[in-house]
Design an enzyme around this catalytic site. Structure first.
Site, short mmCIF file in Angstrom:
data_model
loop_
_atom_site.label_atom_id
_atom_site.label_comp_id
_atom_site.label_asym_id
_atom_site.label_seq_id
_atom_site.Cartn_x
_atom_site.Cartn_y
_atom_site.Cartn_z
N SER A 1 -19.96 44.50 -27.78
CA SER A 1 -19.92 45.78 -28.50
C SER A 1 -20.93 45.92 -29.62
O SER A 1 -21.31 47.02 -29.98
CB SER A 1 -18.52 46.07 -29.03
OG SER A 1 -18.23 45.26 -30.14
N LYS B 1 -17.40 46.15 -36.44
CA LYS B 1 -18.10 47.40 -36.11
C LYS B 1 -18.94 47.84 -37.29
O LYS B 1 -18.77 47.38 -38.42
CB LYS B 1 -17.10 48.53 -35.78
CG LYS B 1 -16.11 48.21 -34.68
CD LYS B 1 -16.75 48.13 -33.33
CE LYS B 1 -15.72 47.79 -32.26
NZ LYS B 1 -16.29 47.33 -31.04
#
Length: 146
Positions: free
Chosen positions: A27, A71
């Site tokens: 990711s 993230k």
């Protein structure tokens, strides 16, 4: 408590507010390696509202509170975010306003990241720390830049 004592206490408190974190998965490619980076995470900045767009943070998963995700912050409360819900299927853009007390997070690899595009704005209280130093792999050793 004097100002000097307060400053010393905050300095010492900050010094023990670091942890090591190993991050796996696609990711955050190409920023983080697929096979795992070892990173140092500090746990002070977010308590003083000192994280913002561009910072890579460790967040308790809104979908599974037993897991942590890494993230990048894309937006803060009050920001208007334009995003592609699923770039592999459509190029239709959506817009959302980040509500008070929330942030918008996304993985750098939009094709392989489950993030705010899937579960919406994340409560600021789920932020656990800010990445600041890469320990592994040796070729990337050093400060964690944006």
């Amino acid at each position: 408590m004097t100002v000097m004592q307060n400053s010393l206490y905050m300095f010492l408190d900050a010094k023990i507010q670091f942890c090591r974190s190993k991050v796996y998965g696609p990711s955050m490619l190409p920023t983080l390696n697929l096979t795992g980076d070892v990173l140092l995470v500090e746990h002070v900045s977010h308590r003083f509202q000192k994280v913002g767009p561009g910072d890579v943070v460790l967040v308790r998963s809104p979908l599974d509170p037993t897991k942590m995700v890494t993230k990048r912050i894309v937006g803060m409360e009050g920001d208007q975010i334009n995003f592609l819900p699923d770039p592999s299927i459509t190029d239709i853009c959506r817009t959302v306003m980040v509500p008070k007390g929330h942030i918008w997070i996304q993985g750098d690899n939009m094709y392989a990241s489950c993030d705010s595009r899937h579960y919406g704005p994340v409560p600021y209280g789920l932020v656990q720390g800010k990445l600041f130093f890469r320990v592994w792999p040796p070729s990337s050793f050093g400060s964690f830049g944006q």
